[in-house]
Design an enzyme around this catalytic site. Structure first.
Site, PDB file in Angstrom:
ATOM      1  N   ARG A  24      -0.177  18.980   2.405  1.00 31.35           N
ATOM      2  CA  ARG A  24       0.308  18.511   1.218  1.00 31.35           C
ATOM      3  C   ARG A  24       1.489  17.654   1.237  1.00 31.35           C
ATOM      4  O   ARG A  24       2.162  17.552  -0.019  1.00 31.35           O
ATOM      5  CB  ARG A  24       0.743  19.728   0.102  1.00 31.35           C
ATOM      6  CG  ARG A  24      -0.526  20.580  -0.113  1.00 31.35           C
ATOM      7  CD  ARG A  24      -0.391  21.454  -1.637  1.00 31.35           C
ATOM      8  NE  ARG A  24      -1.584  22.021  -1.774  1.00 31.35           N
ATOM      9  CZ  ARG A  24      -1.888  23.416  -1.060  1.00 31.35           C
ATOM     10  NH1 ARG A  24      -0.865  23.874  -0.496  1.00 31.35           N
ATOM     11  NH2 ARG A  24      -2.994  24.104  -1.351  1.00 31.35           N
ATOM     12  N   LYS A  76      12.560  -8.224  -1.497  1.00 31.82           N
ATOM     13  CA  LYS A  76      11.508  -7.208  -1.768  1.00 31.82           C
ATOM     14  C   LYS A  76      12.142  -6.051  -2.291  1.00 31.82           C
ATOM     15  O   LYS A  76      11.704  -5.390  -3.355  1.00 31.82           O
ATOM     16  CB  LYS A  76      10.679  -6.684  -0.539  1.00 31.82           C
ATOM     17  CG  LYS A  76       9.639  -6.005  -1.106  1.00 31.82           C
ATOM     18  CD  LYS A  76       8.466  -5.793   0.025  1.00 31.82           C
ATOM     19  CE  LYS A  76       7.366  -4.918  -0.816  1.00 31.82           C
ATOM     20  NZ  LYS A  76       6.158  -4.603   0.278  1.00 31.82           N
ATOM     21  N   ARG A  82       7.279  -6.664 -10.223  1.00 32.57           N
ATOM     22  CA  ARG A  82       6.656  -6.619  -8.934  1.00 32.57           C
ATOM     23  C   ARG A  82       5.421  -7.474  -8.659  1.00 32.57           C
ATOM     24  O   ARG A  82       5.007  -7.745  -7.657  1.00 32.57           O
ATOM     25  CB  ARG A  82       6.000  -5.012  -9.011  1.00 32.57           C
ATOM     26  CG  ARG A  82       5.892  -4.657  -7.463  1.00 32.57           C
ATOM     27  CD  ARG A  82       5.928  -3.189  -7.193  1.00 32.57           C
ATOM     28  NE  ARG A  82       5.313  -2.854  -5.951  1.00 32.57           N
ATOM     29  CZ  ARG A  82       5.883  -1.779  -5.279  1.00 32.57           C
ATOM     30  NH1 ARG A  82       6.504  -0.838  -5.635  1.00 32.57           N
ATOM     31  NH2 ARG A  82       5.386  -1.557  -4.103  1.00 32.57           N
ATOM     32  N   ASN A 128       3.042 -10.851  -5.881  1.00 31.52           N
ATOM     33  CA  ASN A 128       1.564 -11.107  -5.963  1.00 31.52           C
ATOM     34  C   ASN A 128       1.279 -12.720  -5.834  1.00 31.52           C
ATOM     35  O   ASN A 128       0.117 -13.426  -5.910  1.00 31.52           O
ATOM     36  CB  ASN A 128       0.838 -10.745  -7.199  1.00 31.52           C
ATOM     37  CG  ASN A 128      -0.163  -9.673  -6.867  1.00 31.52           C
ATOM     38  OD1 ASN A 128      -0.138  -9.110  -5.501  1.00 31.52           O
ATOM     39  ND2 ASN A 128      -1.095  -9.257  -7.514  1.00 31.52           N
ATOM     40  N   HIS A 177      -1.716 -14.392  -3.935  1.00 31.91           N
ATOM     41  CA  HIS A 177      -2.470 -13.413  -3.812  1.00 31.91           C
ATOM     42  C   HIS A 177      -3.458 -13.423  -4.629  1.00 31.91           C
ATOM     43  O   HIS A 177      -4.655 -12.814  -4.236  1.00 31.91           O
ATOM     44  CB  HIS A 177      -1.762 -12.175  -3.733  1.00 31.91           C
ATOM     45  CG  HIS A 177      -1.102 -11.836  -2.540  1.00 31.91           C
ATOM     46  ND1 HIS A 177       0.084 -12.652  -2.247  1.00 31.91           N
ATOM     47  CD2 HIS A 177      -0.889 -10.864  -1.678  1.00 31.91           C
ATOM     48  CE1 HIS A 177       0.489 -12.131  -1.052  1.00 31.91           C
ATOM     49  NE2 HIS A 177      -0.039 -11.030  -0.731  1.00 31.91           N
ATOM     50  N   HIS A 191      -6.622 -13.246  -2.102  1.00 30.61           N
ATOM     51  CA  HIS A 191      -7.388 -11.891  -1.842  1.00 30.61           C
ATOM     52  C   HIS A 191      -8.732 -12.273  -2.081  1.00 30.61           C
ATOM     53  O   HIS A 191      -9.506 -11.757  -1.313  1.00 30.61           O
ATOM     54  CB  HIS A 191      -6.807 -10.812  -3.059  1.00 30.61           C
ATOM     55  CG  HIS A 191      -5.652  -9.859  -2.480  1.00 30.61           C
ATOM     56  ND1 HIS A 191      -4.792  -9.527  -3.333  1.00 30.61           N
ATOM     57  CD2 HIS A 191      -5.246  -9.695  -1.295  1.00 30.61           C
ATOM     58  CE1 HIS A 191      -3.967  -8.637  -2.816  1.00 30.61           C
ATOM     59  NE2 HIS A 191      -4.221  -8.780  -1.439  1.00 30.61           N
TER      60      HIS A 191
HETATM   61 ZN    ZN Z   1       0.241 -10.044   1.174  1.00 32.54          ZN
END
Ligand code: ZN
Ligand code: ADP
Length: 366
Positions: free
Chosen positions: A122, A228, A242, A246, A249, A253
């Site tokens: 856990r 960051k 946040r 990105n 990205h 991505h």
């Molecule tokens: Zn990355």
């Protein structure tokens, strides 16, 4: 060891220190002895790193009698099956809740070991010892863990904050150039969105960086982590700020997926940085000269930024539409106002962009 730098990540649930130095093993040993006395230690690594550093580990961490678990290197092993294998090895040796995991490796090991630690009994403690530049500045910080499935990357995972992160620049000496550049892409990304000074520093010091000059590397790694840190501390839920991380990205991505993950993350992100800078120009947010400066910096590090492959933009746009960060099937982009500053509007940090503009950004030669 010499002077080490300590950066504290603050969090609602659990903060942790990040140490940056150039010989951190004594520090790791001390940290475990002070904070996890009498715990069993499991080190998770991959076969490449094991063959390079097994002696170093056994010399420097021998007091802790660690159990070294090594898996084959590569993203293709970041799976649920590998997670089970690691868990069975720990269970077989009767490792209990009183265990601390050391993730010793690149992003693959960090994500996988983090996921193991987050569910084993856990949840047990983990410390990260990132050995790639990408893991040092990006994946070891923020607590993301996970594995890939045939349906996509990182779709199964948890958030599990480490107890500490130890960044040792010495590991970069054995890192292949391609892996080093892979990490530079994320450093350049964070400079572009959040710190013009860092961007200019990288512009001026590209030679020293490529030669891995110690103080230069120390500065860019430290600065990337501080940036960051600021972002994740101000936005723990990944709702707004946040998204800054990105930048590059949305396209990156999709391109990674389109190329069936045969191209490294950083080399997809560098293309994404170029496309998304172009989108920022086409939407009249970023000056063309600044876009040129961004592309020249990518060039200095041989980071691919031209989309001259025989690609099908419509297919990439279709992939963007199913990305987990889309809203209502509409791809969203972080937009630059200038180097070091992104566009924000009504607490939104990413924006829907018309398909013809996205297409144009992909198609125009840079
Ligand atoms: Zn990355
Ligand atoms: P990333 O951090 O980019 O996600 P991986 O965990 O897949 O990367 O690591 C990339 C490759 O680099 C792997 O083959 C890994 O074994 C190797 N590697 C990681 N760290 C080092 C290092 N310090 N020296 C040499 N090779 C390394």
């Amino acid at each position: 060891m010499g002077e080490e730098i300590r950066i504290e990540i603050e969090s609602k649930n659990k903060g942790y220190p990040i140490f940056i130095g150039n010989s951190t093993s004594a520090l790791i040993q001390k940290f475990i002895e002070e904070n996890h006395k009498n715990k069993k230690v499991g080190i998770i690594t991959d076969d490449n790193i094991k063959s390079l550093y097994e002696n170093t580990i056994s010399k420097s961490l021998n007091h802790l009698s660690p159990y070294l678990i090594s898996i084959p290197a590569g993203e293709k092993n970041k799976t649920r099956e590998t997670k089970e294998r690691i868990e069975d090895m720990l269970l077989e040796k009767k490792y209990s809740r009183d265990t601390i995991i050391i993730a010793f490796g690149g992003g693959v090991i960090g994500d996988l070991a983090g996921f193991v630690a987050s569910t084993y009994n856990r949840g047990i403690s983990i410390i990260h010892v990132p050995t790639t530049l990408l893991a040092m500045v990006d994946s070891s910080i923020g607590g993301k863990t996970g594995v890939d499935t045939k349906y996509g990357k990182n779709l199964i995972g948890t958030i599990h904050q480490p107890d500490a992160v130890f960044i040792d620049l010495n590991f970069l000496n054995s890192l292949p150039k391609e892996e080093f550049l892979n990490g530079m892409s994320e450093i350049i990304k964070i400079a572009i969105t959040s710190d013009k000074e860092l961007f200019e520093f990288i512009e001026k010091n590209s030679k020293e960086i490529l030669e891995k000059e110690e103080n230069t590397l120390l500065y860019i790694i430290k600065r990337s982590i501080e940036l960051k840190k600021e972002i994740i501390e101000r936005d723990e839920e990944e709702s707004g700020l946040r998204q800054t991380l990105n930048f590059g990205h949305t396209f990156g991505h999709a391109f990674e997926n389109y190329s069936e993950y045969k191209i490294k993350h950083g080399f997809c992100i560098s293309r994404g940085i170029a496309v998304e800078s172009k989108i920022s120009v086409l939407t009249e947010n970023l000056k063309r000269e600044e876009e040129k400066r961004i592309v020249s910096l990518l060039d200095k590090f041989s980071l691919p930024n031209k989309i001259n492959e025989d690609i099908n933009p419509n297919k990439i746009i279709d992939i963007m539409k199913v990305d987990k960060k889309t809203r209502n099937q509409k791809p969203r982009f972080v937009i630059l106002k200038e180097i070091g500053r992104i566009k924000t509007k009504n607490k939104d940090f990413s924006f829907e962009i018309k398909e013809d503009i996205i297409k144009k950004a992909i198609e125009t030669p840079k």
